[in-house]
Design a protein around this motif. Structure first.
Motif, PDB file in Angstrom:
ATOM      1  N   THR A  36       0.695  -5.979 -15.017  1.00 32.67           N
ATOM      2  CA  THR A  36       1.094  -4.644 -14.572  1.00 32.67           C
ATOM      3  C   THR A  36       2.158  -4.733 -13.482  1.00 32.67           C
ATOM      4  O   THR A  36       3.111  -3.947 -13.470  1.00 32.67           O
ATOM      5  N   ALA A  40       5.761  -3.170 -13.654  1.00 30.75           N
ATOM      6  CA  ALA A  40       6.155  -2.201 -12.629  1.00 30.75           C
ATOM      7  C   ALA A  40       7.469  -2.602 -11.961  1.00 30.75           C
ATOM      8  O   ALA A  40       8.316  -1.755 -11.691  1.00 30.75           O
ATOM      9  N   LEU A  45       9.361   0.386 -10.098  1.00 31.88           N
ATOM     10  CA  LEU A  45       8.411   1.093  -9.238  1.00 31.88           C
ATOM     11  C   LEU A  45       8.388   0.447  -7.853  1.00 31.88           C
ATOM     12  O   LEU A  45       8.458  -0.774  -7.729  1.00 31.88           O
ATOM     13  N   VAL A  49       3.637   3.990  -5.476  1.00 31.36           N
ATOM     14  CA  VAL A  49       3.475   4.058  -6.931  1.00 31.36           C
ATOM     15  C   VAL A  49       3.183   2.673  -7.486  1.00 31.36           C
ATOM     16  O   VAL A  49       2.334   2.502  -8.368  1.00 31.36           O
ATOM     17  N   PHE A  50       3.836   1.659  -6.955  1.00 28.73           N
ATOM     18  CA  PHE A  50       3.585   0.274  -7.346  1.00 28.73           C
ATOM     19  C   PHE A  50       2.150  -0.111  -7.007  1.00 28.73           C
ATOM     20  O   PHE A  50       1.440  -0.698  -7.831  1.00 28.73           O
ATOM     21  N   HIS A  51       1.684   0.245  -5.807  1.00 28.52           N
ATOM     22  CA  HIS A  51       0.314  -0.081  -5.394  1.00 28.52           C
ATOM     23  C   HIS A  51      -0.723   0.615  -6.263  1.00 28.52           C
ATOM     24  O   HIS A  51      -1.729   0.020  -6.639  1.00 28.52           O
ATOM     25  N   VAL A  52      -0.488   1.872  -6.587  1.00 28.74           N
ATOM     26  CA  VAL A  52      -1.413   2.616  -7.439  1.00 28.74           C
ATOM     27  C   VAL A  52      -1.489   1.985  -8.828  1.00 28.74           C
ATOM     28  O   VAL A  52      -2.566   1.857  -9.406  1.00 28.74           O
ATOM     29  N   ALA A  53      -0.368   1.547  -9.359  1.00 31.41           N
ATOM     30  CA  ALA A  53      -0.356   0.904 -10.676  1.00 31.41           C
ATOM     31  C   ALA A  53      -1.184  -0.377 -10.670  1.00 31.41           C
ATOM     32  O   ALA A  53      -1.949  -0.637 -11.605  1.00 31.41           O
ATOM     33  N   ILE A  54      -1.080  -1.179  -9.605  1.00 33.68           N
ATOM     34  CA  ILE A  54      -1.835  -2.427  -9.514  1.00 33.68           C
ATOM     35  C   ILE A  54      -3.325  -2.151  -9.398  1.00 33.68           C
ATOM     36  O   ILE A  54      -4.146  -2.758 -10.091  1.00 33.68           O
ATOM     37  N   GLN A  56      -4.924   0.531 -10.309  1.00 34.91           N
ATOM     38  CA  GLN A  56      -5.400   1.132 -11.551  1.00 34.91           C
ATOM     39  C   GLN A  56      -5.628   0.066 -12.617  1.00 34.91           C
ATOM     40  O   GLN A  56      -6.553   0.166 -13.412  1.00 34.91           O
ATOM     41  N   ALA A  57      -4.823  -0.982 -12.625  1.00 35.23           N
ATOM     42  CA  ALA A  57      -5.009  -2.064 -13.587  1.00 35.23           C
ATOM     43  C   ALA A  57      -6.284  -2.847 -13.302  1.00 35.23           C
ATOM     44  O   ALA A  57      -6.839  -3.473 -14.197  1.00 35.23           O
TER      45      ALA A  57
END
Length: 105
Positions: A36, A40, A45, A49-54, A56-57
């Motif tokens: 992810t 990203a 990202l 937004v980058f932190h949320v993606a990580i 969430q993964a």
């Protein structure tokens, strides 16, 4: 039969063996967020937004995957182990990811 009753009636907490469970957790909590992060960065990202993606993964599998496996007869016992064990392990892992990203931020 409800999903909760099926999961509670399992003979073992880990139905697929220790080594396969550890391999699955490594894929889920290390390889997933790593891939992810690569994706990203590739799409550009940054920051929150980058932190949320990580994070969430690193979230545990949903009960929905177990329900589909049960419905179609695809190793529901193994997925129930993944859901139960993944949920237990996910909290400390997500806290660790959050702490690392806050220190890098």
């Amino acid at each position: 039969m409800s999903a909760g009753i099926f999961m509670a009636l399992q003979e073992k907490l880990i139905a697929c063996g220790t080594s396969l469970t550890i391999f699955g957790m490594v894929l889920r909590f290390i390889a997933g967020p790593a891939s992810t992060a690569i994706g990203a960065v590739a799409v550009g990202l940054h920051r929150d937004v980058f932190h949320v993606a990580i994070i969430q993964a690193a979230l545990p599998q949903s009960i929905t995957t177990f329900i589909f496996a049960k419905e179609y007869g695809l190793h529901a016992d193994v997925l129930s182990s993944a859901v139960i064990f993944g949920t237990i392990v996910s909290l400390p892992v997500m806290i660790a990811y959050y702490a690392v990203m806050e220190s890098v931020h």
